[in-house]
Design a protein around this motif. Sequence first.
Motif, PDB file in Angstrom:
ATOM      1  N   UNK A  65       0.697  42.288 -11.279  1.00 50.17           N
ATOM      2  CA  UNK A  65       2.055  42.731 -11.603  1.00 50.17           C
ATOM      3  C   UNK A  65       2.229  44.226 -11.330  1.00 50.17           C
ATOM      4  N   UNK A  66       3.428  44.638 -10.858  1.00 52.03           N
ATOM      5  CA  UNK A  66       3.670  46.071 -10.669  1.00 52.03           C
ATOM      6  C   UNK A  66       3.556  46.859 -11.978  1.00 52.03           C
ATOM      7  N   UNK A  67       3.761  46.192 -13.111  1.00 55.44           N
ATOM      8  CA  UNK A  67       3.601  46.865 -14.406  1.00 55.44           C
ATOM      9  C   UNK A  67       2.135  47.269 -14.608  1.00 55.44           C
ATOM     10  N   UNK A  68       1.215  46.392 -14.178  1.00 57.92           N
ATOM     11  CA  UNK A  68      -0.208  46.703 -14.296  1.00 57.92           C
ATOM     12  C   UNK A  68      -0.569  47.825 -13.330  1.00 57.92           C
ATOM     13  N   UNK A  69      -0.045  47.763 -12.116  1.00 54.90           N
ATOM     14  CA  UNK A  69      -0.297  48.831 -11.141  1.00 54.90           C
ATOM     15  C   UNK A  69       0.180  50.177 -11.684  1.00 54.90           C
ATOM     16  N   UNK A  70       1.364  50.176 -12.281  1.00 53.27           N
ATOM     17  CA  UNK A  70       1.933  51.404 -12.845  1.00 53.27           C
ATOM     18  C   UNK A  70       1.082  51.900 -14.013  1.00 53.27           C
ATOM     19  N   UNK A  71       0.647  50.970 -14.853  1.00 59.02           N
ATOM     20  CA  UNK A  71      -0.132  51.332 -16.043  1.00 59.02           C
ATOM     21  C   UNK A  71      -1.450  52.004 -15.682  1.00 59.02           C
TER      22      UNK A  71
END
Length: 197
Positions: free
Chosen positions: A148-154
């Motif tokens: 997920x892009x949320x994981x990449x961002x995190x």
Amino acid sequence: MAIRQKCDKKRTSLLNATLHLVNNNGFHDTPMSKIAKMAEVSPATIYIYFENKQDLINQLYLEVKAAFSKHAFLNFNENLPVKKGFKNIWYQIADFKLTYIEEANFLSQCDNTPMVDEASRLEGLKHLQPLLSLWERGQKEGSIKNVSPYILYAFTIYPLAFLTQTKHKKECKFNKIKLDNAFQIAWDSIKVYNKKE
């Protein structure tokens, strides 16, 4: 009855006062009366520009997010290889957080509290589209992990808030070597191993 003309200078003063007060006092301890006093306008003047406190916060968030994305994607070329494109964006984001301290702190608060409404948050996400598109391309090419892009961002962008805070608090000397190390760790956390960069 004459319609009172809106003055951009007053609106800017109100936004700047809100930015400063929310950063120092938090959202709930920033009443409209304090914002008006700091902006040197009457409390009634706020309602010429903003419907209520929520509207003021939402508009401030969107303006700061737009300034953030303009800085993050300055001179960005979408045709660059994925790692190089990501490196450019990452360093620009780091520069924003190190240079525009109040704005960066405000965005961090917005990430961690529900003070911005959902519609404004979704609108703010649109400002990250070049980064999201780059990650998507990297996933299609097989150079970035398919998560997920949320994981990449995190794992890549979010730690910058912590690192820059330690610099501002003088807890950690932040130099180019540490910045380069931080980028390499960020990239290593999302890259697909055994894939030629």
